[in-house]
Scaffold this motif. Structure first.
Motif, PDB file in Angstrom:
ATOM      1  N   ASP A  53       1.060  -0.655  -0.058  1.00 40.54           N
ATOM      2  CA  ASP A  53      -0.521   0.235  -0.006  1.00 40.54           C
ATOM      3  C   ASP A  53       1.035   1.037  -0.396  1.00 40.54           C
ATOM      4  OD1 ASP A  53      -1.545   2.108   1.127  1.00 40.54           O
ATOM      5  OD2 ASP A  53      -3.185   1.081   2.092  1.00 40.54           O
ATOM      6  N   ILE A  54       0.999   1.848  -1.238  1.00 38.27           N
ATOM      7  CA  ILE A  54       2.457   2.982  -1.235  1.00 38.27           C
ATOM      8  C   ILE A  54       1.714   4.194  -0.027  1.00 38.27           C
ATOM      9  CG2 ILE A  54       2.846   1.654  -3.736  1.00 38.27           C
ATOM     10  CD1 ILE A  54       1.510   5.246  -4.191  1.00 38.27           C
ATOM     11  N   THR A  55       0.527   4.300   0.192  1.00 41.05           N
ATOM     12  CA  THR A  55       0.170   5.116   0.711  1.00 41.05           C
ATOM     13  C   THR A  55       0.654   4.841   2.787  1.00 41.05           C
ATOM     14  OG1 THR A  55      -1.970   4.309   1.516  1.00 41.05           O
ATOM     15  CG2 THR A  55      -1.636   6.176  -0.195  1.00 41.05           C
ATOM     16  N   ASP A  56       1.425   3.802   2.842  1.00 39.92           N
ATOM     17  CA  ASP A  56       1.440   2.586   4.199  1.00 39.92           C
ATOM     18  C   ASP A  56       3.006   3.015   4.302  1.00 39.92           C
ATOM     19  OD1 ASP A  56       1.873   1.588   6.185  1.00 39.92           O
ATOM     20  OD2 ASP A  56       0.936  -0.026   6.805  1.00 39.92           O
ATOM     21  N   PRO A  57       4.275   4.257   4.768  1.00 35.97           N
ATOM     22  CA  PRO A  57       4.960   4.000   5.114  1.00 35.97           C
ATOM     23  C   PRO A  57       5.835   1.941   5.235  1.00 35.97           C
ATOM     24  CG  PRO A  57       4.277   5.766   5.466  1.00 35.97           C
ATOM     25  CD  PRO A  57       2.915   5.458   5.926  1.00 35.97           C
ATOM     26  N   ALA A  58       4.930   1.987   6.325  1.00 37.12           N
ATOM     27  CA  ALA A  58       5.506   1.152   7.175  1.00 37.12           C
ATOM     28  C   ALA A  58       5.412  -0.484   5.614  1.00 37.12           C
ATOM     29  CB  ALA A  58       4.639  -0.007   7.843  1.00 37.12           C
ATOM     30  N   SER A  59       3.976  -0.459   4.917  1.00 39.66           N
ATOM     31  CA  SER A  59       4.261  -1.429   3.763  1.00 39.66           C
ATOM     32  C   SER A  59       5.403  -1.357   2.276  1.00 39.66           C
ATOM     33  CB  SER A  59       2.628  -1.317   3.903  1.00 39.66           C
ATOM     34  OG  SER A  59       2.606  -1.666   2.428  1.00 39.66           O
ATOM     35  N   VAL A  60       5.420   0.224   2.666  1.00 34.85           N
ATOM     36  CA  VAL A  60       7.047  -0.006   1.650  1.00 34.85           C
ATOM     37  C   VAL A  60       7.485   0.092   1.938  1.00 34.85           C
ATOM     38  CG1 VAL A  60       7.676   2.728   0.331  1.00 34.85           C
ATOM     39  CG2 VAL A  60       5.511   2.442   0.687  1.00 34.85           C
ATOM     40  N   ALA A  61       8.532   0.567   3.005  1.00 36.33           N
ATOM     41  CA  ALA A  61       9.501  -0.087   3.718  1.00 36.33           C
ATOM     42  C   ALA A  61       9.444  -2.053   3.475  1.00 36.33           C
ATOM     43  CB  ALA A  61       9.592   0.086   5.532  1.00 36.33           C
ATOM     44  N   ALA A  62       8.456  -2.211   4.242  1.00 29.47           N
ATOM     45  CA  ALA A  62       8.715  -3.780   4.082  1.00 29.47           C
ATOM     46  C   ALA A  62       9.048  -4.770   2.825  1.00 29.47           C
ATOM     47  CB  ALA A  62       7.237  -4.884   4.429  1.00 29.47           C
ATOM     48  N   ALA A  63       8.051  -3.693   1.908  1.00 33.05           N
ATOM     49  CA  ALA A  63       8.378  -4.145   0.410  1.00 33.05           C
ATOM     50  C   ALA A  63       9.557  -4.059  -0.459  1.00 33.05           C
ATOM     51  CB  ALA A  63       7.262  -3.817  -0.554  1.00 33.05           C
ATOM     52  N   ALA A  64      10.092  -3.485  -0.176  1.00 29.58           N
ATOM     53  CA  ALA A  64      11.429  -2.456  -0.402  1.00 29.58           C
ATOM     54  C   ALA A  64      12.362  -3.743   0.441  1.00 29.58           C
ATOM     55  CB  ALA A  64      11.866  -1.323   0.509  1.00 29.58           C
ATOM     56  N   ALA A  65      12.365  -4.158   0.907  1.00 34.39           N
ATOM     57  CA  ALA A  65      13.208  -4.800   2.031  1.00 34.39           C
ATOM     58  C   ALA A  65      12.809  -6.656   1.272  1.00 34.39           C
ATOM     59  CB  ALA A  65      12.617  -5.510   3.498  1.00 34.39           C
ATOM     60  N   ALA A  77       0.844   2.461  -9.326  1.00 35.13           N
ATOM     61  CA  ALA A  77      -0.259   2.581  -8.316  1.00 35.13           C
ATOM     62  C   ALA A  77      -0.908   4.003  -8.658  1.00 35.13           C
ATOM     63  CB  ALA A  77       0.106   2.358  -7.084  1.00 35.13           C
ATOM     64  N   GLY A  78      -2.456   4.275  -8.708  1.00 32.22           N
ATOM     65  CA  GLY A  78      -2.894   5.280  -8.769  1.00 32.22           C
ATOM     66  C   GLY A  78      -4.210   5.205  -8.371  1.00 32.22           C
ATOM     67  N   SER A  79      -5.441   6.324  -7.746  1.00 25.65           N
ATOM     68  CA  SER A  79      -5.888   6.350  -7.318  1.00 25.65           C
ATOM     69  C   SER A  79      -7.414   7.384  -8.619  1.00 25.65           C
ATOM     70  CB  SER A  79      -6.118   7.033  -5.748  1.00 25.65           C
ATOM     71  OG  SER A  79      -5.702   8.072  -5.407  1.00 25.65           O
ATOM     72  N   SER A  80      -7.815   7.682  -8.657  1.00 26.30           N
ATOM     73  CA  SER A  80      -9.494   8.471  -9.431  1.00 26.30           C
ATOM     74  C   SER A  80     -10.337   8.586  -8.962  1.00 26.30           C
ATOM     75  CB  SER A  80      -9.165   8.248 -11.035  1.00 26.30           C
ATOM     76  OG  SER A  80     -10.018   9.016 -11.907  1.00 26.30           O
ATOM     77  N   THR A  81     -10.453   9.536  -7.789  1.00 26.75           N
ATOM     78  CA  THR A  81     -11.685   9.884  -6.784  1.00 26.75           C
ATOM     79  C   THR A  81     -12.997  10.721  -7.695  1.00 26.75           C
ATOM     80  OG1 THR A  81     -11.302  12.237  -6.143  1.00 26.75           O
ATOM     81  CG2 THR A  81     -10.444  10.336  -5.019  1.00 26.75           C
ATOM     82  N   GLY A  82     -12.178  11.328  -9.308  1.00 23.98           N
ATOM     83  CA  GLY A  82     -13.995  12.049  -9.789  1.00 23.98           C
ATOM     84  C   GLY A  82     -13.913  13.035  -8.667  1.00 23.98           C
ATOM     85  N   THR A  83     -12.827  14.145  -7.788  1.00 31.23           N
ATOM     86  CA  THR A  83     -13.275  14.716  -7.111  1.00 31.23           C
ATOM     87  C   THR A  83     -12.969  16.549  -7.868  1.00 31.23           C
ATOM     88  OG1 THR A  83     -12.797  13.278  -5.521  1.00 31.23           O
ATOM     89  CG2 THR A  83     -13.111  16.442  -5.079  1.00 31.23           C
ATOM     90  N   ASP A  84     -13.351  17.552  -7.328  1.00 23.54           N
ATOM     91  CA  ASP A  84     -13.379  18.558  -8.396  1.00 23.54           C
ATOM     92  C   ASP A  84     -12.171  19.284  -6.698  1.00 23.54           C
ATOM     93  OD1 ASP A  84     -14.777  21.391  -7.265  1.00 23.54           O
ATOM     94  OD2 ASP A  84     -15.722  19.538  -8.082  1.00 23.54           O
TER      95      ASP A  84
END
Length: 238
Positions: A53-65, A77-84
């Motif tokens: 989960d790229i918005t979770d620093p702990a998840s990013v660190a675990a993936a890099a390891a 990885a991205g999101s699209s909320t359709g928000t103005d």
């Protein structure tokens, strides 16, 4: 950059464009780590599923390891909320920034030392033609992609000192789940994936896929009146 024999990490690789990127890399002989919030959703044969989960620093660190041998990182990885931006929910605006800007930056910061220690390599940020032009109804997405483009330009100078080449991919609408409600012409994501990986192998800094993106890019030099002709004209610069 030689794809055959490399080890690549693709974020958001369980579906859509990310899955096509991972498949193209596998077809060219790369070892592929497929990052996804739900690793069980990664069904691509040959890919190594990694929880991310790229918005979770702990998840990013675990993936890099886990992926300590990589020489190629693709930030998809991205999101699209359709928000103005003027009337939309601020939490949705923050999600776009947390994903496209802070999330991507977090992944780069975690993986750059790995790539550098392995002798250098490449990164690709999946941007958009919407990095260069904005539409009110999806202003949050456009602003986040624009911020990611600026971040890409800043980081590529620093990463070059570590023998890491950072490229940006600009493309219009692709035929994925994210654009299911879009009625405008859409590109085949498989074609875009092949083009993007070709660009990485050619060591390009800027990979511009379609005429839409090239047209918008050219319009940047014309200023606001060129990109947004619908705005009322009050005056011109002397």
């Amino acid at each position: 950059m030689k794809i055959a024999g490399s080890a690549a990490f693709v974020t958001g690789a369980n579906r859509g464009f990310g899955r096509h990127l991972a498949g193209e890399l596998l077809a060219r002989g790369a070892t592929v780590y497929a990052g996804a919030r739900d690793p069980d959703a990664v069904t691509l044969p040959g890919a190594i599923a990694v929880a991310l989960d790229i918005t979770d620093p702990a998840s990013v660190a675990a993936a890099a390891a886990v992926a300590g041998d990589i020489t190629l990182l693709i930030n998809n990885a991205g999101s699209s909320t359709g928000t103005d931006l003027l009337n939309g929910d601020l939490d949705a605006v923050r999600l776009e920034m947390d994903t496209h800007f802070f999330g991507t930056l977090s992944v780069i910061r975690a993986f750059a030392p790995k790539i550098s220690a392995n002798g250098g390599g490449s990164m690709l940020n999946v941007l958009s033609a919407l990095s260069w032009i904005s539409f009110p109804g999806i202003g949050a997405y456009c602003a986040a992609k624009s911020a990611e483009w600026s971040m890409t330009n800043a980081l590529r100078q620093q990463l070059a000192e570590q023998d890491i080449r950072l490229a940006g991919l600009h493309v219009g609408y692709m035929d994925t789940d994210m654009t299911a409600s879009v009625t405008a012409p859409k590109s085949d994501p498989a074609d875009v994936a092949r083009f993007a990986i070709d660009g990485i192998e050619q060591d390009l800094y800027e990979i511009v896929f379609d005429d839409v993106s090239r047209h918008v890019q050219a319009g940047l030099a014309g200023g606001v009146s060129s990109l947004y002709p619908q705005l009322p004209t009050i005056g011109t610069n002397p």
